[in-house]
Scaffold this motif. Structure first.
Motif, short mmCIF file in Angstrom:
data_model
loop_
_atom_site.label_atom_id
_atom_site.label_comp_id
_atom_site.label_asym_id
_atom_site.label_seq_id
_atom_site.Cartn_x
_atom_site.Cartn_y
_atom_site.Cartn_z
N THR A 1 0.85 -1.19 0.00
CA THR A 1 0.00 0.00 0.00
C THR A 1 0.89 1.24 0.00
OG1 THR A 1 -0.10 0.23 2.41
CG2 THR A 1 -1.77 -1.21 1.38
N VAL A 2 0.32 2.38 -0.41
CA VAL A 2 1.07 3.63 -0.36
C VAL A 2 1.42 3.98 1.08
CG1 VAL A 2 0.97 6.12 -0.80
CG2 VAL A 2 0.13 4.51 -2.52
N ALA A 3 0.46 3.78 1.98
CA ALA A 3 0.72 4.07 3.39
C ALA A 3 1.85 3.20 3.92
CB ALA A 3 -0.55 3.85 4.21
N GLY A 4 1.88 1.95 3.50
CA GLY A 4 2.95 1.06 3.92
C GLY A 4 4.30 1.52 3.40
N ALA A 5 4.33 1.97 2.12
CA ALA A 5 5.58 2.47 1.55
C ALA A 5 6.05 3.70 2.30
CB ALA A 5 5.37 2.80 0.07
#
Length: 201
Positions: free
Chosen positions: A119-123
């Motif tokens: 996910t973008v949040a994870g990145a």
């Protein structure tokens, strides 16, 4: 194997400034993990301090490399026991975020196969961990324009988040190891437009 071999001198310069061997914990023993491990095994300047997988693939890989490497089924135990300089993550995408963050928190540099996270949040979480630690994040990004194998670039850039890539590149804390994509990615980041070229898995 050829591509992995070609980027290792660059990774060495990026990770370390002295002449000591870089101690690498190899995590994941599939096609890419085995390819990276073989390169670390053969090239001077690198030393495998452990191999991690949940199944028998680590034993098979260890045998192919001549044996003798410490084997682990638990990544976090391996990270604690081996105390590596760098961690090579070639596992399923849903593990990338947690594994990378743990490596940074342990004071390690990170080489990670695409994507940085699922996910973008994870990145962004991975990026934040890299910035806090002051360690390097290296992304193995296969484009596949010649072989027909690779990823759909626009989808992957969106997954990572343009702002994440731009932030790391500007801070000289990110390197992407597939040179074919560098110029187009730089253009993408500078003007905010998507890339139209497509490739298949």
């Amino acid at each position: 194997m050829g591509k992995c071999r070609s980027i290792l001198p660059l990774l060495r310069i990026f990770f370390m400034s002295n002449n000591e061997a870089i101690r690498v914990l190899v995590v994941g023993c599939g096609n890419m993990g085995a390819s990276h491990a073989t390169a670390y095994h053969q090239m001077p300047g690198f030393s495998i301090c452990g191999i991690v997988s949940t199944g028998k693939s680590k034993e098979d890989l260890n045998t192919k490399l001549g044996g003798g490497y410490p084997l682990f089924s638990d990544y976090y135990q391996a990270l604690t026991v081996t105390k590596p300089d760098a961690v090579c993550i070639s596992t399923y995408p849903d593990t990338h975020e947690a594994f990378a963050v743990a490596a940074f928190e342990a004071g390690c540099h990170v080489f990670i196969e695409k994507p940085v996270a699922d996910t973008v949040a994870g990145a962004e979480h991975v990026v934040a961990a890299a910035r806090r630690s002051g360690k390097k994040l290296v992304v193995g990004w296969g484009y596949g324009t010649k072989s027909g194998r690779g990823i759909r670039t626009t989808k992957s850039v969106k997954r990572l988040g343009c702002s994440v890539l731009k932030n790391l590149i500007e801070r000289k804390q990110l390197i992407i190891t597939d040179y074919d994509i560098i110029s187009e990615l730089s253009t993408f980041i500078s003007n905010g437009t998507s890339l139209d070229r497509k490739s298949t898995r």
